[in-house]
Write an enzyme that holds these catalytic residues in place. Structure first.
Site, short mmCIF file in Angstrom:
data_model
loop_
_atom_site.label_atom_id
_atom_site.label_comp_id
_atom_site.label_asym_id
_atom_site.label_seq_id
_atom_site.Cartn_x
_atom_site.Cartn_y
_atom_site.Cartn_z
N HIS A 1 79.40 -2.23 14.14
CA HIS A 1 78.49 -1.33 14.88
C HIS A 1 77.30 -0.90 14.02
CE1 HIS A 1 81.71 -0.97 17.89
NE2 HIS A 1 82.52 -0.79 16.86
N SER B 1 49.80 -9.05 3.96
CA SER B 1 49.08 -8.38 5.04
C SER B 1 47.58 -8.53 4.83
CB SER B 1 49.45 -6.89 5.08
OG SER B 1 48.55 -6.16 5.88
N LYS C 1 51.98 -5.27 0.86
CA LYS C 1 53.02 -5.82 1.74
C LYS C 1 53.52 -7.20 1.28
CE LYS C 1 54.43 -4.43 4.99
NZ LYS C 1 53.90 -4.57 6.36
N GLU D 1 61.37 -13.81 10.57
CA GLU D 1 60.98 -13.22 11.86
C GLU D 1 60.56 -14.30 12.84
OE1 GLU D 1 59.33 -9.12 9.75
OE2 GLU D 1 57.93 -10.64 10.48
#
Length: 474
Positions: free
Chosen positions: A166, A287, A293, A300
């Protein structure tokens, strides 16, 4: 060349019965060359086998067969060099393109290639050859990812991390145990890719349009030339069946789902808050506005591409759901979902293999987090069971002890013996060994568990499975 001759030559190969043919936007709408040109190697391979069989059966002369086979090999060489123009305004599909170019090069003999053959059996032969090739490629790519996962698991054999249910801290596990769960997922994917390969491994060539042909074909011989293990026994099924494409795209969809699950974890583990792993610079991006970044973009992207592979499966299932026997133009829509699915999953497998192989595992950070969340609570209960307390009662004591820790802001391992005995007088000095995180992991040494010996045995089994799976296709 006169105008009438030019018009006649550019007319579709099937135009004899027609007084007019589709033109302009409608012609382009009906054409498949824009995407099925990709099948030119399979189309030429199938045509060489068909011509060779026709010659062996005495249907074509040896001279015609030599001219056809030589011409097709020349086209293949030119196509590989990018010297063949695939133009949907000239040819409807890859089959017509190859035949047109062949006839232009060798003359009348080129027009005899299509003897005893239809585009119906020709097209599905091409697709089956392609599906076999791609299933084998995906099979090996999945094994390569399994190999990468196994290598990292061996390298990080002692790293301890939190295990979750969970998304809540549950019990500590070895990082290798966690990662090996994905090994078995991708190994199961190879079973599905192998099944898809086997589903495609049947020859429809010689079925013609739907009913077979009056020519004395040797379908077994052409199947052997193309490397098919057997011939499809029903000509109607041969030209209308696309189950093998569904099987391949289904295998792709399941594999992409597994890829997405692992990428979800890698993206999460890469976050500054979790920081269990860091992607190598070669598998991350930055970025355009925020200089600090470092984004796990490829994970992704793999995760994001899962939806399109699911869409490919839904597309081909929907194409097939209401088709009457035998060939219908709907079946032209069978190839793009297959192409897209295999391309997407192949790219995703390669991307994830690189990510896993090059990432930095932060074992110290994992171990630190393994002490959070009271993940030794089950072992605290098991300790009391060992002292004679029923498990359900011991569960309650461990729960109350955790509640005390939460209120006091301490970890289980930080409790004193007096604090523990305030919860239950069965606790003694040996309880501290029971809540030690390394001991919590080590005790779970049953088959398939996270204990060191169990995980070592699991990885030994994985080595055997990989060795047995290599080269199992073809």
């Amino acid at each position: 060349m006169g105008e009438n001759q030019a018009t006649q030559q550019s007319a579709p190969l099937w135009s004899g019965r027609f007084s007019d043919t589709p033109t302009g936007e409608l012609e382009l709408f009906g054409a498949s060359l824009g995407f099925d040109q990709r099948l030119w190697p399979q189309d030429i391979q199938g045509s060489i086998a068909h011509a060779t069989m026709l010659g062996r059966q005495g249907i074509l002369s040896a001279e015609d067969v030599d001219a056809i086979v030589g011409g097709l090999r020349g086209i293949a060489a030119d196509a590989a060099a990018g010297a063949i123009a695939f133009d949907p305004s000239v040819d409807e599909d890859v089959h017509m393109c190859v035949e047109r170019v062949l006839t232009e090069r060798i003359g009348e003999a080129g027009g005899r290639l299509h003897t005893a053959r239809s585009r119906n059996d020709q097209s599905v032969t091409d697709s089956r050859l392609f599906a076999k090739e791609q299933a084998a490629t995906l099979y090996e790519a999945a094994l390569d990812l399994c190999q990468a996962i196994l290598a990292v698991s061996r390298e990080q054999g002692d790293a301890v991390m939190p295990g979750y249910t969970h998304l809540q801290p549950a019990q500590p596990v070895l990082f290798s145990h966690h990662l090996m769960a994905y090994f078995w997922m991708f190994l199961r994917d190879t079973v599905r890719f192998k099944a898809a390969w086997e589903a495609a491994d049947a020859s429809p060539l010689g079925a013609a349009a739907l009913a077979g042909t009056t020519y004395p074909l040797d379908r077994r011989y052409s199947a052997d030339l193309l490397g098919f293990s057997h011939v499809i026994p029903n000509t109607m099924d041969a030209v209308s069946n696309r189950d093998f494409i569904i099987d391949l795209v289904y295998a792709c969809a399941v594999c992409q789902m597994h890829l997405s699950r692992l990428c979800e974890e890698l993206v999460d583990w890469s976050s500054a808050e979790v920081a269990f792993v860091e992607m190598d610079d070669s598998h991350a991006t930055g970025s355009s506005i925020m200089p600090q970044k470092k984004n796990p973009d490829f994970g992704e992207l793999v995760r994001g591409k899962t939806g399109r592979v699911y869409g490919d499966l839904v597309a081909i299932l929907t194409v097939m759901k209401g088709l009457p026997m035998t060939y219908d133009k709907d079946l032209q829509e069978d190839k793009e979902p297959m192409f897209d699915a295999v391309d997407t999953v192949t790219g995703s497998l390669h991307a994830l293999r690189g990510m896993v192989s090059t990432m930095t595992v932060k074992a110290d950070r994992m171990r630190e987090c393994a002490h959070e969340g009271y993940m030794a609570a089950t072992d605290l209960a098991d300790y009391l069971v060992g002292k004679g307390m029923p498990f359900r009662q011991a569960h309650g004591v461990a729960g109350r002890t955790v509640a005390y820790c939460v209120q006091a802001g301490v970890k289980l391992q930080e409790l004193t013996l007096d604090e523990l005995r305030a919860q239950c007088d069965l606790f003694d000095e040996d309880v501290f060994d029971w809540v030690d995180i390394d001991n919590v992991v080590a005790r779970r040494d049953t088959y398939g568990g996270t204990g060191h010996e169990a995980v070592a045995a699991q990885m030994d089994l994985a080595v055997e499975k990989l060795a047995a799976a290599r080269g199992a296709l073809g």
